[in-house]
Scaffold this motif. Structure first.
Motif, mmCIF file in Angstrom:
data_model
loop_
_atom_site.group_PDB
_atom_site.id
_atom_site.type_symbol
_atom_site.label_atom_id
_atom_site.label_comp_id
_atom_site.label_asym_id
_atom_site.label_seq_id
_atom_site.Cartn_x
_atom_site.Cartn_y
_atom_site.Cartn_z
ATOM 1 N N GLU A 41 1.096 33.706 -56.791
ATOM 2 C CA GLU A 41 0.315 33.009 -55.772
ATOM 3 C C GLU A 41 1.066 32.974 -54.435
ATOM 4 O O GLU A 41 2.280 32.808 -54.413
ATOM 5 C CB GLU A 41 0.019 31.576 -56.224
ATOM 6 N N PRO A 42 0.305 33.115 -53.335
ATOM 7 C CA PRO A 42 0.947 33.063 -52.004
ATOM 8 C C PRO A 42 1.260 31.611 -51.618
ATOM 9 O O PRO A 42 0.371 30.825 -51.375
ATOM 10 C CB PRO A 42 -0.095 33.681 -51.074
ATOM 11 N N THR A 43 2.518 31.287 -51.614
ATOM 12 C CA THR A 43 2.970 29.957 -51.214
ATOM 13 C C THR A 43 4.058 30.140 -50.168
ATOM 14 O O THR A 43 4.384 31.259 -49.781
ATOM 15 C CB THR A 43 3.548 29.184 -52.424
ATOM 16 N N GLU A 44 4.668 29.040 -49.745
ATOM 17 C CA GLU A 44 5.764 29.165 -48.784
ATOM 18 C C GLU A 44 6.981 29.836 -49.406
ATOM 19 O O GLU A 44 7.865 30.305 -48.712
ATOM 20 C CB GLU A 44 6.147 27.791 -48.204
ATOM 21 N N ARG A 45 7.018 29.932 -50.745
ATOM 22 C CA ARG A 45 8.110 30.613 -51.442
ATOM 23 C C ARG A 45 7.634 31.916 -52.091
ATOM 24 O O ARG A 45 8.138 32.316 -53.133
ATOM 25 C CB ARG A 45 8.682 29.708 -52.517
ATOM 26 N N ALA A 46 6.681 32.567 -51.473
ATOM 27 C CA ALA A 46 6.102 33.794 -52.031
ATOM 28 C C ALA A 46 7.154 34.874 -52.222
ATOM 29 O O ALA A 46 8.075 35.016 -51.418
ATOM 30 C CB ALA A 46 4.995 34.306 -51.117
ATOM 31 N N VAL A 47 6.985 35.626 -53.300
ATOM 32 C CA VAL A 47 7.884 36.737 -53.616
ATOM 33 C C VAL A 47 7.070 38.016 -53.543
ATOM 34 O O VAL A 47 5.958 38.092 -54.070
ATOM 35 C CB VAL A 47 8.493 36.571 -55.028
ATOM 36 N N CYS A 48 7.593 39.025 -52.855
ATOM 37 C CA CYS A 48 6.877 40.295 -52.758
ATOM 38 C C CYS A 48 7.570 41.363 -53.588
ATOM 39 O O CYS A 48 8.716 41.214 -53.999
ATOM 40 C CB CYS A 48 6.687 40.727 -51.313
ATOM 41 N N CYS A 49 6.868 42.452 -53.823
ATOM 42 C CA CYS A 49 7.325 43.551 -54.680
ATOM 43 C C CYS A 49 8.705 44.059 -54.265
ATOM 44 O O CYS A 49 9.599 44.187 -55.083
ATOM 45 C CB CYS A 49 6.286 44.668 -54.640
ATOM 46 N N GLY A 50 8.879 44.398 -53.004
ATOM 47 C CA GLY A 50 10.179 44.840 -52.504
ATOM 48 C C GLY A 50 10.510 46.307 -52.714
ATOM 49 O O GLY A 50 11.570 46.759 -52.313
ATOM 50 N N ALA A 51 9.607 47.065 -53.353
ATOM 51 C CA ALA A 51 9.857 48.497 -53.560
ATOM 52 C C ALA A 51 9.817 49.231 -52.214
ATOM 53 O O ALA A 51 9.123 48.812 -51.297
ATOM 54 C CB ALA A 51 8.814 49.080 -54.501
ATOM 55 N N PRO A 52 10.543 50.326 -52.083
ATOM 56 C CA PRO A 52 10.523 51.087 -50.830
ATOM 57 C C PRO A 52 9.123 51.637 -50.532
ATOM 58 O O PRO A 52 8.383 51.990 -51.445
ATOM 59 C CB PRO A 52 11.493 52.238 -51.086
ATOM 60 N N VAL A 53 8.765 51.673 -49.252
ATOM 61 C CA VAL A 53 7.480 52.238 -48.819
ATOM 62 C C VAL A 53 7.735 53.398 -47.872
ATOM 63 O O VAL A 53 8.820 53.543 -47.327
ATOM 64 C CB VAL A 53 6.579 51.180 -48.139
ATOM 65 N N GLN A 54 6.704 54.215 -47.665
ATOM 66 C CA GLN A 54 6.817 55.369 -46.771
ATOM 67 C C GLN A 54 5.805 55.264 -45.649
ATOM 68 O O GLN A 54 4.770 54.621 -45.788
ATOM 69 C CB GLN A 54 6.563 56.646 -47.552
#
Length: 77
Positions: A41-54
């Motif tokens: 869930e998107p909260t103030e402590r949200a965690v994202c995938c973090g994988a490299p993007v192009q």
């Protein structure tokens, strides 16, 4: 989950390996070249995938195939 997932896309996303959980970073600390797909869930402590993007994309290939609905012929926009 906060992102739109179409059942027809689940099989397609499985052809690309899901990024490792070790890459996950807090959204507030994510850089310019990492996947911004929010895990949970998107909260103030949200965690994202973090994988490299192009190519300056917001999501990695795995999550991009889940988020975007492919265009269908004859669809009115």
């Amino acid at each position: 989950m906060n992102q739109l997932v179409r059942m027809s896309q689940i099989g397609e996303a499985e052809t690309i390996k899901e990024p490792s959980a070790d890459l996950r970073v807090p959204f507030a600390q994510s850089g310019a070249f990492v996947c911004k797909f929010i895990i949970g869930e998107p909260t103030e402590r949200a965690v994202c995938c973090g994988a490299p993007v192009q190519d300056g994309k917001s999501w990695c290939a795995y999550h991009r195939r889940i988020v975007f609905e492919p265009t269908r012929p004859g669809r009115i926009r």
